[in-house]
Write a protein that holds these residues in place. Structure first.
Motif, PDB file in Angstrom:
ATOM      1  N   ASP A  99       1.569 -10.035  -0.206  1.00  0.00           N
ATOM      2  CA  ASP A  99       2.315  -9.599  -1.402  1.00  0.00           C
ATOM      3  C   ASP A  99       3.335 -10.652  -1.841  1.00  0.00           C
ATOM      4  N   THR A 101       3.922 -10.888  -5.917  1.00  0.00           N
ATOM      5  CA  THR A 101       4.279  -9.677  -6.651  1.00  0.00           C
ATOM      6  C   THR A 101       5.593  -9.879  -7.399  1.00  0.00           C
ATOM      7  N   LYS A 102       5.798  -9.062  -8.417  1.00  0.00           N
ATOM      8  CA  LYS A 102       7.032  -9.137  -9.209  1.00  0.00           C
ATOM      9  C   LYS A 102       8.247  -8.867  -8.331  1.00  0.00           C
ATOM     10  N   GLU A 103       8.139  -7.903  -7.415  1.00  0.00           N
ATOM     11  CA  GLU A 103       9.262  -7.551  -6.548  1.00  0.00           C
ATOM     12  C   GLU A 103       9.683  -8.737  -5.687  1.00  0.00           C
TER      13      GLU A 103
END
Length: 236
Positions: free
Chosen positions: A192, A195-197
């Motif tokens: 991940d 990912t944006k986060e």
């Protein structure tokens, strides 16, 4: 030759850094069996401080090697443009690569090690948390480098306690990492990392906080230095 040496040092230190935190927890929780009891927390804190002293010595021994992109970024912002390009284009990617390789080998060697820090709050609160923690530690580091540059023990002692305190404050929210390369290693292992986060909380927020901390520190400290210089000139 000097830049190549720094890149090798960055890779090795980043590799070692992701291992060191895990090994401290394994020693406290598994081998000593202290768990989360008060004595366990004391031993863990003691080992963590000793670990930071060890890495501070390695940074000094390697003449500028680093394991945190925010450290080299803070220096690069204050330096010339060529140094900035070298840090952003070579040193930071090398630190990320060292962390990724370190985490990969760590998981292959000790499968029960876990999956690293995770975001436990919404993305905006997480970004604010990492940003504030980063702003605080960068400001403290700049202050220590300015005020007690020559006192290795005192500078490392204050820096270590500050990092531990800030880490504890943010551990339940974002992991209290303040190290994008280290988080990238664990995120890459989980899959991940794009990912944006991850990008917003663990890269964009700390980088912006570092830039703001450097500019704020220069804005607050530079006038004081100029005033002292002016006063000395008048007295002479």
């Amino acid at each position: 030759m000097g830049r190549a040496r720094l890149l090798v040092s960055d890779f090795v230190l980043s590799f070692m850094w992701v291992w060191s935190g895990v090994l401290v927890r394994i020693i406290v929780f598994k081998h000593l069996g202290l768990g989360h009891a008060p004595i366990g927390e004391v031993v863990k804190t003691t080992l963590s401080v000793a670990n930071m002293f060890f890495f501070a010595f390695l940074v000094k021994f390697t003449r500028g090697g680093a394991y945190n992109p925010l450290t080299v970024l803070a220096d690069a912002i204050s330096g010339d443009f060529n140094n900035f390009l070298h840090c952003v284009g070579a040193r930071i990617p090398t630190q990320v690569l060292g962390s990724i390789v370190g985490v990969k080998l760590l998981i292959d060697t000790i499968p029960e090690v876990g999956r690293g820090p995770r975001l436990n709050v919404d993305i905006h609160q997480g970004a604010l948390t990492e940003g504030l923690l980063t702003f605080a530690i960068v400001t403290i580091s700049l202050g220590l480098a300015t005020k007690i540059r020559e006192n290795f023990f005192m500078k490392t002692w204050i820096s270590s306690l500050s990092k531990l305190t800030l880490h504890i404050l943010g551990s339940d929210l974002t992991g209290g990492c303040m190290n994008p390369a280290s988080v990238m290693g664990w995120a890459y292992a989980r899959g991940d990392h794009i990912t944006k986060e991850h990008i917003l909380v663990y890269w964009l927020a700390p980088v912006e906080a570092t830039i703001l901390a450097v500019w704020t520190f220069k804005w607050l400290v530079q006038p004081v230095k100029e005033d002292k210089t002016a006063s000395k000139s008048k007295s002479d």
